[in-house]
Write an enzyme that holds these catalytic residues in place. Structure first.
Site, mmCIF file in Angstrom:
data_model
loop_
_atom_site.group_PDB
_atom_site.id
_atom_site.type_symbol
_atom_site.label_atom_id
_atom_site.label_comp_id
_atom_site.label_asym_id
_atom_site.label_seq_id
_atom_site.Cartn_x
_atom_site.Cartn_y
_atom_site.Cartn_z
ATOM 1 N N ASN A 222 -7.559 -2.849 14.324
ATOM 2 C CA ASN A 222 -9.035 -2.956 14.163
ATOM 3 C C ASN A 222 -9.152 -4.139 12.791
ATOM 4 O O ASN A 222 -10.199 -4.434 12.358
ATOM 5 C CB ASN A 222 -9.669 -1.662 13.348
ATOM 6 C CG ASN A 222 -8.961 -1.300 11.938
ATOM 7 O OD1 ASN A 222 -8.079 -1.863 11.803
ATOM 8 N ND2 ASN A 222 -9.609 -0.122 11.368
ATOM 9 N N HIS B 248 -7.457 -4.643 10.222
ATOM 10 C CA HIS B 248 -7.126 -4.505 8.980
ATOM 11 C C HIS B 248 -5.942 -5.366 8.407
ATOM 12 O O HIS B 248 -4.861 -5.162 9.230
ATOM 13 C CB HIS B 248 -7.201 -3.024 8.627
ATOM 14 C CG HIS B 248 -6.182 -2.150 8.956
ATOM 15 N ND1 HIS B 248 -5.941 -1.033 9.992
ATOM 16 C CD2 HIS B 248 -4.733 -2.081 8.502
ATOM 17 C CE1 HIS B 248 -4.901 -0.740 10.085
ATOM 18 N NE2 HIS B 248 -4.271 -1.090 9.246
ATOM 19 N N ASP C 206 0.889 -1.107 0.071
ATOM 20 C CA ASP C 206 0.053 -0.158 0.043
ATOM 21 C C ASP C 206 0.964 1.001 -0.032
ATOM 22 O O ASP C 206 2.193 1.365 0.238
ATOM 23 C CB ASP C 206 -1.039 0.117 1.081
ATOM 24 C CG ASP C 206 -0.156 -0.628 2.487
ATOM 25 O OD1 ASP C 206 -0.863 -1.015 3.394
ATOM 26 O OD2 ASP C 206 0.959 -0.320 2.491
ATOM 27 N N GLU D 92 -9.696 -1.731 5.236
ATOM 28 C CA GLU D 92 -10.406 -1.358 6.589
ATOM 29 C C GLU D 92 -11.486 -2.324 6.805
ATOM 30 O O GLU D 92 -12.237 -2.903 5.832
ATOM 31 C CB GLU D 92 -10.779 0.028 6.664
ATOM 32 C CG GLU D 92 -9.508 0.938 6.217
ATOM 33 C CD GLU D 92 -8.955 1.024 7.695
ATOM 34 O OE1 GLU D 92 -8.267 2.262 8.067
ATOM 35 O OE2 GLU D 92 -9.173 0.191 8.814
#
Ligand SMILES: N[C@@H]1[C@@H](O)[C@H](O)[C@@H](COP(=O)(O)O)O[C@@H]1O
Length: 254
Positions: free
Chosen positions: A129, A131, A63, A136
């Site tokens: 979280n 991801h 990313d 996400e």
């Protein structure tokens, strides 16, 4: 999922690095997916200290923040050069372009590139979280490389690399979950109590888009390397089995 629970973050990083080193050995060509964030930094130091030969290796990163040019000090391009590529030459390396004039076009280019070369081993971290890369919660499980809106919790978790929260980008280009699942092998590393809840869901929850890392349960070749803190929310029996597996990993290589 093959789960190893090391006693310390350093031991977890050593296991992951050793797995990668073993996979690269003897290969004429190899495509290695790389990750950013704090977790892989210790492993990248081992590449340098070991002077690991990566001249036959093509790397692809997961990313990149949108809006940051490769030479921006907080771009993932810059991160990879500083933490690895400046000292360990690769045959070629690919990171999405955060400064592409048309991000959507860049996602299509990057997806085609990653699919065409095919990833032999993808190194992953995991967000608090759940991801992976910048997929996400709520991301479709069949997502390809795409532009993503970063959640506030992800921006907050990454603000430590920026002068202020306002400087943390709000969007990124990320390999999608389907892109990642196309890798032949996956090694995910998580350390520290901050990751314990996400790790628990990744391993022990029913696959759900609310915890994107749960998709890895469906991959045929995943090794999850944890330290005790990151494993602390998993079932006791799983922790014990993982600790034995880590001890065995070291003993057969002693
Ligand atoms: N895009 C990266 C992820 O690839 C990484 O896994 C995550 C956790 O980073 P850290 O290892 O610093 O906890 O941060 C970012 O979201």
């Amino acid at each position: 999922m093959n789960i190893l629970v090391a006693n310390t973050p350093q031991d977890a990083e050593q296991i992951a690095y050793t797995l990668i080193k073993e996979r690269l050995a003897g290969k004429r060509e190899f495509v290695l997916g790389l990750a950013t964030g704090s977790t892989p930094v210790g492993m990248y130091k081992m590449f340098k200290q070991d002077r690991l030969d990566c001249s036959h290796v093509t790397s692809v990163n997961l990313d990149e923040y949108i809006g940051l040019a490769p030479d921006h000090p907080q771009s993932y391009h810059h991160f990879m050069e500083e933490k690895l590529f400046d000292d360990v030459p690769f045959k070629e390396s690919h990171v999405p372009r955060g400064d592409a004039p048309d991000p959507e076009q860049e996602t299509a280019r990057y997806e085609a590139l990653v699919r065409s070369i095919g990833v032999d081993l993808q190194l992953l971290g995991i967000g608090e979280n759940g991801h992976i890369a910048f997929n996400e919660p709520g991301t479709a499980l069949d997502a390809k490389t795409h532009v993503t809106e970063l959640t506030e919790s992800t921006r907050e978790a990454n603000r430590r690399f920026f002068d202020s929260i306002d400087e943390v980008p709000t969007q990124a280009i990320t390999m999608g979950l389907d892109t990642i699942m196309n890798a032949r092998e996956i090694v995910l590393v998580a350390t520290g109590t901050r990751k314990a809840e996400a790790v628990h869901h990744m391993i022990e929850s029913v696959p759900t888009i609310e915890w994107p890392a749960t998709i890895l349960q469906a991959h045929p070749s995943v090794t999850v390397v944890l330290d005790k803190e990151a494993a602390s929310r998993c079932a006791e029996a799983l922790q014990a089995r993982g600790n034995e597996a880590a001890a065995r990993f070291f003993s057969i290589r002693a």
